[in-house]
Design an enzyme around this catalytic site. Structure first.
Site, PDB file in Angstrom:
ATOM      1  N   LYS A  55       0.818  -1.230   0.097  1.00 40.18           N
ATOM      2  CA  LYS A  55      -0.127  -0.003  -0.130  1.00 40.18           C
ATOM      3  C   LYS A  55       0.898   1.139   0.035  1.00 40.18           C
ATOM      4  CE  LYS A  55      -4.035  -1.694   2.508  1.00 40.18           C
ATOM      5  NZ  LYS A  55      -4.807  -1.654   1.635  1.00 40.18           N
TER       6      LYS A  55
ATOM      7  N   ARG B  58     -10.000 -11.624   2.084  1.00 38.27           N
ATOM      8  CA  ARG B  58     -10.895 -12.560   1.603  1.00 38.27           C
ATOM      9  C   ARG B  58     -10.251 -13.898   1.786  1.00 38.27           C
ATOM     10  NH1 ARG B  58     -11.297  -9.464  -4.096  1.00 38.27           N
ATOM     11  NH2 ARG B  58     -11.099  -7.747  -2.679  1.00 38.27           N
TER      12      ARG B  58
HETATM   13  N1  BES Z   1      -8.024  -3.767   4.146  1.00 34.21           N
HETATM   14  C1  BES Z   1      -8.206  -3.187   2.916  1.00 34.21           C
HETATM   15  C2  BES Z   1      -9.370  -2.643   2.531  1.00 34.21           C
HETATM   16  C3  BES Z   1      -9.934  -1.457   3.006  1.00 34.21           C
HETATM   17  C4  BES Z   1      -9.358  -0.318   2.346  1.00 34.21           C
HETATM   18  C5  BES Z   1     -10.355  -1.095   4.386  1.00 34.21           C
HETATM   19  C6  BES Z   1      -9.611   0.893   2.690  1.00 34.21           C
HETATM   20  C7  BES Z   1     -10.232   0.349   4.767  1.00 34.21           C
HETATM   21  C8  BES Z   1     -10.061   1.430   3.990  1.00 34.21           C
HETATM   22  C9  BES Z   1      -7.891  -4.715   1.942  1.00 34.21           C
HETATM   23  O1  BES Z   1      -7.568  -5.661   2.653  1.00 34.21           O
HETATM   24  C10 BES Z   1      -7.793  -4.313   0.467  1.00 34.21           C
HETATM   25  O2  BES Z   1      -6.551  -3.788   0.568  1.00 34.21           O
HETATM   26  N2  BES Z   1      -8.504  -4.486  -0.501  1.00 34.21           N
HETATM   27  C11 BES Z   1      -8.194  -4.086  -1.606  1.00 34.21           C
HETATM   28  C12 BES Z   1      -8.701  -5.153  -2.573  1.00 34.21           C
HETATM   29  C13 BES Z   1      -7.908  -5.020  -3.859  1.00 34.21           C
HETATM   30  C14 BES Z   1      -6.435  -5.053  -3.872  1.00 34.21           C
HETATM   31  C15 BES Z   1      -8.716  -6.081  -4.784  1.00 34.21           C
HETATM   32  C16 BES Z   1      -8.729  -2.823  -1.924  1.00 34.21           C
HETATM   33  O3  BES Z   1      -9.608  -2.525  -1.715  1.00 34.21           O
HETATM   34  O4  BES Z   1      -7.745  -1.908  -2.765  1.00 34.21           O
HETATM   35 MN    MN Z   2      -5.358  -5.599   1.964  1.00 41.00          MN
END
Ligand code: BES
Ligand code: MN
Ligand code: ZN
Length: 497
Positions: free
Chosen positions: A278, A352
Site C-alpha cells: 500500500k 478474503r
Molecule cells: N483492508 C483493505 C480494505 C480497506 C481499504 C479497508 C480502505 C479500509 C479502508 C483490504 O485488505 C484491501 O486492501 N483491499 C483491496 C482489494 C483489492 C486489491 C482487490 C482494495 O480495496 O484496494
Molecule cells: Mn489489503
C-alpha cells in the site's frame, strides 16, 4: 456506567446536570413544561429568543435560578417531534455524556421525552448513547499535566413519565448499557495499534470473554491451521513473524441441537498490503483492519452478558499482512481448507483469503445462518462512503433482516447486488479462482469470492467505510466506531425472539 430509571417530577430531581430534550417547533413535552414553570419560565424565554431551535444536534447549557434542585439544565434538540428516531435519542445520550465530561459532572438525570417511541426502546437508546459517548481511549496517552484529571459520567438516572413504564425502561437501559459497553470493547481493540492488538492478543481477549461467560474457546495456531489445511490463511501469515491465530468462541444459550448463528470477523491486525504494498500515506489506518473481528468479540461479550437464548458461534481468523522473504507473491497459488485453489493476483486482497478458511470452517457447525464482517474493500468506501456498510449474500431474507437490524441499531447497511455476471471477474486461468476481480464493483467481486466458500444461508458486511472514522457523531470519537457490534447484537436478539 450505572444507569437507573426513576419516575417523578423533573423539578424535584436533585442533580448537578438535568438533561431535558426539546423538539423543534411548538411541541412542548408536558414534563418539561412543568419543569419550566418551576424554573420561572427560563426554558421558554430562551426558546422565545430563538437561541435554541431544537434541531437534532442542538445543545445548550442553562443555569437555573438559585434554589433549583438542578445545578445545570442541558437542553438537547431532538428535531421534529413526529420525526423522532431511536438514533436521535442515542445521539442525545451521547451529547449528554460528553457535556457531563466537559462540565466535570459524574452524574446526570435524563428526562425521557413523551414520544411515539416506546419507553423501553427510548431508555435503551439513551443508555447506549451515553455509554458510547462517555467512552474515551486514553490507554496509551499520558493525561495533560496542566489539567485536572478528567471526570466521566458514571451515574445516569433516566426519568420516565409514570411508574407503569419503569420496568420496561429498566430492561431497555440494561440492554443499552451492555451493548454500549460491548461496542466500546470493540472500539478499544480497534484503536489499539498493530504492535499491541496482535493475533495472540485478540485470542487472549476471546479467552477472557469465554471464561467470563462459560463459552467454549478454541484457538488454533499455525500447526493446527496446517492440520486443517488452511492454506489461504497461512498464505497471508507467511510474510509476518507474528503468529496467526484462528479464534473460535461458542455460546450455547439455545436448545441442544439448535443450529447456531455464526458470526465471522476479519481480524487482520495490520494490513501493509504485502508485496502489492500500500502507499505510505495513511497506512497507519490499516491497524483498523481487524475491526470486523473486534466487533465479533464485542458482540460475544454482549451475548454472554445478556444470556441470549440462542446458540451463537464466533470465528475470528487473525493475521498480519506484511512483506518479507517468505511472503506470498502475486501469481502464487494456494489451496484453501475447502480444497479450492486460489491464485493470488494481488497480495493486498488478503481479507478474503483469511475469511475463505473461516467460512469453510463454519460449515462444521451446521449453521442456521452465517454473517461475516470485514473491512474488505476500498471500493465499498467509494460506493457508500461512511454512512452505511455494504451488505450482500445468498439469502435475500437474511440480507433484509440485517438491513432492519442495521436501521434499529444505528449501524446501517445497504444491499449491493450479487448478479451472477460479477462472478466472472474472479475466474482464474491457472487456479479455481483468483483473489481480485479488479476495480469495477470491487466490493461485489470480493463478496463473490467469499461466496465460493459457503453452502449455507450467508451474508457479508463490508465495513471498510464504517468501522472507523472522524468521530463527528455525538456518541463517537475519532477512531474505531465499534461497528458492526451493535448491528450483530440486534440481529442475534431478533433471531433469539
Ligand atoms: N483492508 C483493505 C480494505 C480497506 C481499504 C479497508 C480502505 C479500509 C479502508 C483490504 O485488505 C484491501 O486492501 N483491499 C483491496 C482489494 C483489492 C486489491 C482487490 C482494495 O480495496 O484496494
Ligand atoms: Mn489489503
Ligand atoms: Zn485488509
Amino acid at each position: 456506567m450505572n444507569v437507573t430509571v426513576v419516575s417523578g417530577d423533573l423539578a424535584g430531581m436533585e442533580t448537578p446536570l438535568l438533561v431535558v430534550p426539546v423538539f423543534e417547533g411548538d411541541a412542548v413535552d408536558p414534563a418539561a413544561a412543568a419543569l419550566d414553570r418551576a424554573l420561572g419560565g427560563l426554558i421558554a424565554s430562551v426558546r422565545a429568543r430563538g437561541d435554541l431551535a431544537g434541531k437534532a444536534g442542538d445543545a445548550l447549557v442553562l443555569y437555573p435560578p438559585a434554589g433549583s434542585k438542578a445545578g445545570r439544565v442541558l437542553l438537547v434538540g431532538l428535531g421534529k417531534a413526529d420525526g423522532l428516531t431511536a438514533e436521535k435519542l442515542r445521539r442525545a445520550g451521547g451529547t449528554a455524556a460528553k457535556q457531563a465530561a466537559k462540565l466535570r459532572s459524574s452524574s446526570a438525570v435524563f428526562a425521557l421525552p413523551a414520544s411515539s417511541i416506546e419507553a423501553g426502546e427510548a431508555a435503551r437508546a439513551v443508555a447506549e448513547g451515553a455509554v458510547l459517548g462517555a467512552w474515551t481511549f486514553t490507554e496509551l496517552k499520558a493525561a495533560p499535566e496542566d489539567k485536572p484529571a478528567p471526570v466521566e459520567l458514571a451515574d445516569l438516572r433516566l426519568v420516565v413519565a409514570g411508574d407503569g413504564e419503569r420496568a420496561v425502561a429498566e430492561e431497555g437501559a440494561r440492554v443499552g448499557n451492555v451493548v454500549g459497553r460491548a461496542a466500546n470493547l470493540a472500539r478499544k481493540l480497534g484503536n489499539l495499534p498493530g504492535n499491541v492488538a496482535t493475533p495472540s492478543h485478540l485470542a487472549s481477549v476471546a479467552e477472557e470473554i469465554g471464561g467470563r461467560f462459560g463459552m467454549t474457546v478454541t484457538v488454533l495456531g499455525p500447526a493446527e491451521m496446517e492440520a486443517e489445511g488452511m492454506g489461504a490463511l497461512l498464505a497471508v501469515a507467511r510474510g509476518s513473524d507474528e503468529e496467526p491465530r484462528f479464534i473460535v468462541l461458542e455460546h450455547r444459550g439455545g436448545a441442544e441441537g439448535e443450529k447456531p448463528l455464526v458470526l465471522v470477523g476479519k481480524g487482520l491486525t495490520f494490513d501493509a498490503g504485502g508485496i502489492s504494498i500500500k502507499p505510505a500515506a495513511g497506512m497507519e489506518e490499516m491497524k483498523f483492519d481487524m475491526c470486523g473481528g473486534a466487533a465479533v468479540l464485542g458482540a460475544m461479550e454482549a451475548i454472554g452478558e445478556l444470556g441470549v437464548k440462542a446458540n451463537v458461534v464466533a470465528i475470528v481468523p487473525s493475521s498480519e499482512n506484511l512483506l518479507g522473504g517468505r511472503a506470498m507473491k502475486p501469481g502464487d497459488i494456494f489451496r484453501a481448507a475447502s480444497g479450492k485453489t486460489i491464485e493470488v493476483v494481488n497480495t493486498d486482497a488478503e481479507g478474503r483469503l483469511i475469511l475463505a478458511d473461516a467460512l469453510h470452517y463454519a460449515k462444521r457447525f451446521d449453521p442456521a445462518a452465517v454473517v461475516d464482517a470485514a473491512t474488505l474493500t476500498g471500493a465499498c468506501v467509494v460506493a457508500l462512503g461512511h454512512q452505511a456498510s455494504a451488505v450482500m449474500g445468498n439469502d435475500d431474507a437474511l440480507v433484509e433482516e440485517l438491513r432492519g437490524a442495521g436501521d434499529r441499531s444505528g449501524e446501517r447497511c445497504w444491499p449491493l447486488p450479487m448478479y451472477d455476471e460479477y462472478r466472472e471477474q474472479i475466474r482464474s486461468d491457472y487456479a479455481d479462482i483468483k483473489n481480485s476481480g479488479g476495480r469495477p464493483a470491487g466490493a461485489i467481486s470480493a463478496g463473490w469470492f467469499l461466496r465460493e466458500f459457503v453452502d449455507y444461508p450467508w451474508a457479508h458486511l463490508d465495513v471498510a467505510g464504517t468501522a472507523y472514522g472522524d468521530g463527528k457523531l455525538a456518541y463517537l470519537t475519532k477512531g474505531s466506531t465499534g461497528a458492526p457490534t451493535r448491528l450483530f447484537v440486534e440481529w442475534v436478539l431478533s433471531r433469539a425472539g
